[in-house]
Design an enzyme around this catalytic site. Structure first.
Site, short mmCIF file in Angstrom:
data_model
loop_
_atom_site.label_atom_id
_atom_site.label_comp_id
_atom_site.label_asym_id
_atom_site.label_seq_id
_atom_site.Cartn_x
_atom_site.Cartn_y
_atom_site.Cartn_z
N LYS A 130 0.87 -1.18 0.00
CA LYS A 130 0.00 0.00 0.00
C LYS A 130 0.90 1.22 0.00
O LYS A 130 2.04 1.15 0.48
CB LYS A 130 -0.88 0.01 1.26
CG LYS A 130 -2.12 0.86 1.14
CD LYS A 130 -3.27 0.12 0.48
CE LYS A 130 -4.43 1.07 0.22
NZ LYS A 130 -5.62 0.35 -0.27
N ASP A 170 -7.03 4.30 -4.56
CA ASP A 170 -7.67 4.20 -3.22
C ASP A 170 -8.25 5.60 -2.98
O ASP A 170 -8.48 6.34 -3.96
CB ASP A 170 -6.63 3.80 -2.16
CG ASP A 170 -7.28 3.44 -0.81
OD1 ASP A 170 -7.83 2.33 -0.70
OD2 ASP A 170 -7.26 4.27 0.12
P1 NDP Z 1 -12.78 7.88 -2.84
O1 NDP Z 1 -11.70 8.88 -2.65
O2 NDP Z 1 -13.33 7.66 -4.19
O3 NDP Z 1 -14.00 8.22 -1.87
C1 NDP Z 1 -13.80 8.31 -0.48
C2 NDP Z 1 -15.11 8.76 0.15
O4 NDP Z 1 -14.98 8.68 1.56
C3 NDP Z 1 -15.45 10.22 -0.17
O5 NDP Z 1 -16.83 10.37 -0.15
C4 NDP Z 1 -14.79 10.95 1.01
O6 NDP Z 1 -15.37 12.20 1.28
C5 NDP Z 1 -15.07 9.99 2.14
N1 NDP Z 1 -14.07 10.15 3.19
C6 NDP Z 1 -12.73 10.05 3.06
N2 NDP Z 1 -12.12 10.29 4.22
C7 NDP Z 1 -13.10 10.55 5.10
C8 NDP Z 1 -13.11 10.88 6.46
N3 NDP Z 1 -11.97 10.98 7.16
N4 NDP Z 1 -14.33 11.07 7.04
C9 NDP Z 1 -15.47 10.96 6.34
N5 NDP Z 1 -15.53 10.66 5.04
C10 NDP Z 1 -14.35 10.47 4.44
O7 NDP Z 1 -12.19 6.51 -2.21
P2 NDP Z 1 -12.69 5.01 -2.45
O8 NDP Z 1 -14.15 4.99 -2.64
O9 NDP Z 1 -11.80 4.42 -3.45
O10 NDP Z 1 -12.29 4.34 -1.05
C11 NDP Z 1 -13.20 4.30 0.05
C12 NDP Z 1 -12.78 3.21 1.01
O11 NDP Z 1 -12.78 1.94 0.31
C13 NDP Z 1 -11.37 3.34 1.59
O12 NDP Z 1 -11.36 2.81 2.91
C14 NDP Z 1 -10.54 2.44 0.70
O13 NDP Z 1 -9.36 2.00 1.34
C15 NDP Z 1 -11.51 1.31 0.48
N6 NDP Z 1 -11.25 0.48 -0.70
C16 NDP Z 1 -11.19 1.03 -1.95
C17 NDP Z 1 -10.97 0.21 -3.05
C18 NDP Z 1 -11.01 0.74 -4.44
O14 NDP Z 1 -10.98 -0.09 -5.36
N7 NDP Z 1 -11.12 2.03 -4.66
C19 NDP Z 1 -10.69 -1.23 -2.89
C20 NDP Z 1 -10.86 -1.71 -1.53
C21 NDP Z 1 -11.10 -0.86 -0.50
P3 NDP Z 1 -14.59 13.56 0.88
O15 NDP Z 1 -14.84 13.71 -0.58
O16 NDP Z 1 -15.21 14.62 1.72
O17 NDP Z 1 -13.13 13.34 1.20
#
Ligand code: NDP
Length: 451
Positions: A130, A170
């Protein structure tokens, strides 16, 4: 937990805590796995004698580097970049890059550690890694994001490669950022190889990779519901986040017959009692992916919905909850609210979104609970499929990838049942995923000697 097993966990965790002081998230992730696999290790002394768990909990390599870049104004900015190469027993290091202001070594070590077990569960040949940076693209111009990505990718290029380490997206890293980093890698190496996944379709990306984590999550939850003779049809679902994973979890849950009533970002959540249908989801995708706006704007477009600033959606009554934003976003109090509201299933789209207290409440109340390392493995699994397509220089159709994805999620579910079913028939998916993921990595490490 039996006394000698607890003693093993305590001794192991004292070593981990002494070696990794103040790394709260990393220690939390390691403890969860240690508690699941301790019994298995004690029954198999070779695992203990060869210190397999101690070795998995020590990254093979941690790379930290300076990422200087120029603002449009000419001002110099400096961020910190990281790549944690946790374990390569099963294949090249594989795992996403996170760009978010909160990124630090503890968070990336926890994610790389989790990734090792997740990748093992997929059955594909991938080790765990990661990386990322404390950079945020919020408020930056497209050119600034490009210059940052090029600077980050320049240093990272020394440490990755199609057979070495293959990063993906991510939080904060989507198709745009992967495109810029892949472009810079290709320019520096003068070679077109699958060193990144999540690429655009026209230059080696796989169909369905953007959808894979959210879709895979719903496929996994569908399998969990089947164990109760149930399905998504007619269920009320709450989702957190509004990024990549959330968008496609909303899409698939809706397609499977559920009504999704919430979405969120770091400023709060929206509640739409009528459900986020296909048209409303298209609006969210544009809002987040194209205009890079805030979820609060949803209520301006759909005034029947309500925005709750600085709150999380777990107080909303639902049948199924899908936390898809970030780590530790659902605590004990939230879990109790979900249980009191009659929630029967929680599937983690994010990595480690539920705190240990929340998980204990779900288990005590026999809620179907799937940890991220099982439920969100569809993303990395499809990245594995992208690597295979790149090596073969061909691309599979959307249906082919979808069929492989849903089969992998079914297989992971079967593994969880095999190692996690308790005496009363309750499936402890945390134990199932941790033990199932651990055994394969551990056996490969033993076969490869002390390296
Ligand atoms: P994105 O950046 O596309 O979206 C993240 C979302 O989570 C946004 O809506 C963001 O809001 C919100 N967010 C981020 N940090 C915080 C916080 N501290 N408090 C509240 N809301 C928050 O990321 P992904 O959708 O790709 O990833 C989301 C989760 O899924 C993560 O935990 C990631 O590790 C996990 N994941 C992702 C994979 C992938 O293929 N993308 C695979 C497996 C797991 P804002 O816009 O306000 O920051």
């Amino acid at each position: 937990m039996e006394k000698h097993v607890q003693q093993f966990v305590n001794d192991f965790m004292s070593r981990i805590e002494a070696k990794n002081p103040n790394e709260v998230e990393f220690i939390q992730a390691v403890r969860e796995v240690a508690e699941s696999v301790a019994g298995y290790i004690l029954e198999n002394p070779v695992m203990q004698n060869l210190k397999v768990l101690d070795r998995i909990a020590e990254p093979e390599r941690v790379i930290m580097f300076r990422v200087p870049w120029l603002r449009d104004s000419g001002e110099i900015e400096i961020n910190r970049g990281y790549r944690v190469q946790n374990n390569s027993a099963l294949g090249p290091y594989k795992g996403g890059l996170r760009f978010h202001v909160s990124v630090n070594l503890s968070i990336l070590k926890f994610l790389a550690f989790e990734q090792t077990f997740k990748n093992s569960l997929t059955t594909l040949p991938m080790g765990g890694g990661k990386g990322g940076s404390d950079f945020s693209s919020k408020g930056k111009s497209d050119n600034e994001v490009m210059r940052f990505c090029q600077s980050f990718a320049t240093e990272l290029s020394r440490h990755i490669g199609a057979d070495v380490d293959v990063p993906a997206g991510d939080i904060g890293v989507g198709g745009r950022e992967i495109g810029y980093m892949f472009g810079q890698y290709k320019r520096l190496r003068n070679e077109f190889t699958g060193a990144y996944t999540g690429k655009g379709l026209s230059f080696g990306g796989s169909l369905l990779r953007p959808e894979a984590t959210g879709y895979g999550l719903c496929y996994f939850v569908r399998e969990m519901l089947v164990t109760k003779g149930d399905s998504f049809a007619g269920k009320v679902v709450t989702v957190s986040g509004s990024g990549n994973v959330s968008q496609y979890a909303i899409e698939k849950a809706t397609k499977l017959g559920a009504k999704v009533v919430t979405a969120s970002d770091s400023s709060g959540y929206i509640y739409d009692s009528e459900g986020i249908d296909e048209q409303k989801l298209e609006y969210i995708k544009d809002l987040k992916n194209v205009f890079r706006g805030r979820i609060s704007e949803y209520v301006e477009r759909y005034p029947n919905a309500v925005f709750y600033a600085e709150e999380r959606p777990w107080g909303v009554k639902c049948d199924i909850a899908l936390p898809c934003a970030t780590q530790n976003e659902l605590d004990g109090g939230d879990a109790q609210k979900l249980v009191d509201g009659g929630c029967l299933c929680v599937g983690e789209g994010a990595n480690m979104p539920s705190t240990p207290e929340a998980i204990a409440i779900f288990h005590a109340n026999k809620v179907l609970f799937a940890p991220g390392k099982a439920a969100n493995a569809g993303g990395v699994a499809t990245s594995g499929l992208e690597m295979a397509q790149n090596s073969m220089r061909l691309s599979w159709s959307r249906d082919e990838v979808d069929e492989k994805l849903s089969q992998i999620m079914r297989d992971i579910h079967t593994t969880c049942c095999e190692y996690g079913t308790e005496a009363d028939g309750y499936i402890n998916y945390v134990n199932g995923a941790n033990i199932g993921g651990f055994i394969k990595v551990a056996n490969a490490m033993i076969a490869q000697g002390v390296v």
